[in-house]
Write an enzyme that holds these catalytic residues in place. Structure first.
Site, mmCIF file in Angstrom:
data_model
loop_
_atom_site.group_PDB
_atom_site.id
_atom_site.type_symbol
_atom_site.label_atom_id
_atom_site.label_comp_id
_atom_site.label_asym_id
_atom_site.label_seq_id
_atom_site.Cartn_x
_atom_site.Cartn_y
_atom_site.Cartn_z
ATOM 1 N N LYS A 165 0.828 -1.216 0.000
ATOM 2 C CA LYS A 165 0.000 0.000 0.000
ATOM 3 C C LYS A 165 0.862 1.267 0.000
ATOM 4 O O LYS A 165 0.741 2.139 0.857
ATOM 5 C CB LYS A 165 -0.953 0.001 1.195
ATOM 6 C CG LYS A 165 -1.894 -1.200 1.230
ATOM 7 C CD LYS A 165 -2.811 -1.137 2.439
ATOM 8 C CE LYS A 165 -3.747 -2.332 2.500
ATOM 9 N NZ LYS A 165 -3.035 -3.591 2.837
ATOM 10 N N ASP A 220 3.543 7.821 -0.392
ATOM 11 C CA ASP A 220 4.581 8.705 0.135
ATOM 12 C C ASP A 220 4.801 9.783 -0.915
ATOM 13 O O ASP A 220 4.025 9.898 -1.860
ATOM 14 C CB ASP A 220 5.857 7.886 0.413
ATOM 15 C CG ASP A 220 6.708 8.474 1.530
ATOM 16 O OD1 ASP A 220 7.022 9.688 1.456
ATOM 17 O OD2 ASP A 220 7.063 7.740 2.469
ATOM 18 N N ASN A 247 8.800 10.635 -5.389
ATOM 19 C CA ASN A 247 10.130 10.080 -5.604
ATOM 20 C C ASN A 247 10.336 8.807 -4.790
ATOM 21 O O ASN A 247 10.907 7.822 -5.276
ATOM 22 C CB ASN A 247 11.196 11.118 -5.247
ATOM 23 C CG ASN A 247 12.594 10.651 -5.598
ATOM 24 O OD1 ASN A 247 12.880 10.315 -6.750
ATOM 25 N ND2 ASN A 247 13.480 10.620 -4.608
#
Length: 243
Positions: free
Chosen positions: A67, A70, A73
């Site tokens: 999951k 963030d 990058n």
């Protein structure tokens, strides 16, 4: 031309155990009864990445349920590392930045991405508490269409939402459903659940099952019974979904 998924490949057994040793015992117990495993966060943090790589090398299919969500990058680079393991599926939360970043990380690999719509432990009241103005079904539909437009390979959603979502995303997206409980099973912490046969009949491609298999007195027999239910449901609805 899409080819049919074998009933045994429609069952994904969740290895929700605290250690690689426990997982290896369960895998040995299940033997040829199971071809597809899910490794979640608990087992991943206990050394499960190596196990995932070994399972893939042994010919099993593996679903990494991490999951990811963030900054873009980080999601892209994490996805690129997971792609090196040779696993089939990886989950990413259904937010546009995360989905786009994961696609970039998976580029050039056979890794398929599944977007999480709304967790099956959530209901409308939980969403309201979190500040969402949408109902579960409205948010699932919104994220499903967004994932389709971005190019995500499939979706994680409750079996209660497959009939809503399939017309929105078309026949090519894999619909993978947790919240599966054979008749008479304990529902645990799931709120939006369904039996295996009803989930397949409702349009699910693959079913994620944990405790009803791994907690059974005879896990292999429990898995085989679910696969038999799936096969019956597939025959009844005449499914010819992709492999």
């Amino acid at each position: 031309m899409p080819t049919e998924i074998a009933p045994c490949d429609r069952l994904i057994v969740a290895l929700d155990v605290p250690s690689v040793a426990d997982a290896e015992v369960m895998i040995a117990t299940l033997g040829d009864a199971v071809t597809f495993y899910k490794i979640g966060m608990e087992l991943t943090y206990a050394g499960g990445l190596g196990l995932a790589e070994r399972l893939a090398a042994d010919g099993k299919q593996v679903f990494m349920d991490l999951k990811l969500h963030d900054i873009p990058n980080t999601v892209e680079r994490a996805t690129r590392q997971i792609a090196k393991l040779g696993v089939r599926f990886l989950t990413v939360h259904g937010f546009s930045q995360s989905m786009k970043a994961a696609l970039a990380g998976a580029a050039g690999s056979p890794l398929e991405l599944l977007a999480v719509t709304v967790m099956t432990s959530y209901d409308d009241a939980d969403l309201a508490t979190a500040g969402y103005a949408m109902t579960v079904k409205e948010l699932v539909a919104h994220r499903a269409v967004q994932a389709r437009d971005i190019g995500i390979h499939g979706l994680i959603l409750s079996p209660e939402e497959t009939q809503l979502v399939r017309p929105l995303v078309g026949p090519d997206m894999q619909l993978v459903t947790p919240g599966i409980r054979p008749a008479g099973s304990d529902v645990g912490d799931q709120k939006r659940i369904m039996t295996p046969a009803l989930a397949i009949a409702g349009g699910a491609d693959r079913l994620v099952v944990g405790r009803p298999v791994t907690g059974a007195a005879d896990p292999a027999a429990a898995a085989e019974a679910i696969v038999a239910d799936i096969a019956t449901a597939v025959a009844l609805v005449g499914k010819t979904n992709r492999s």
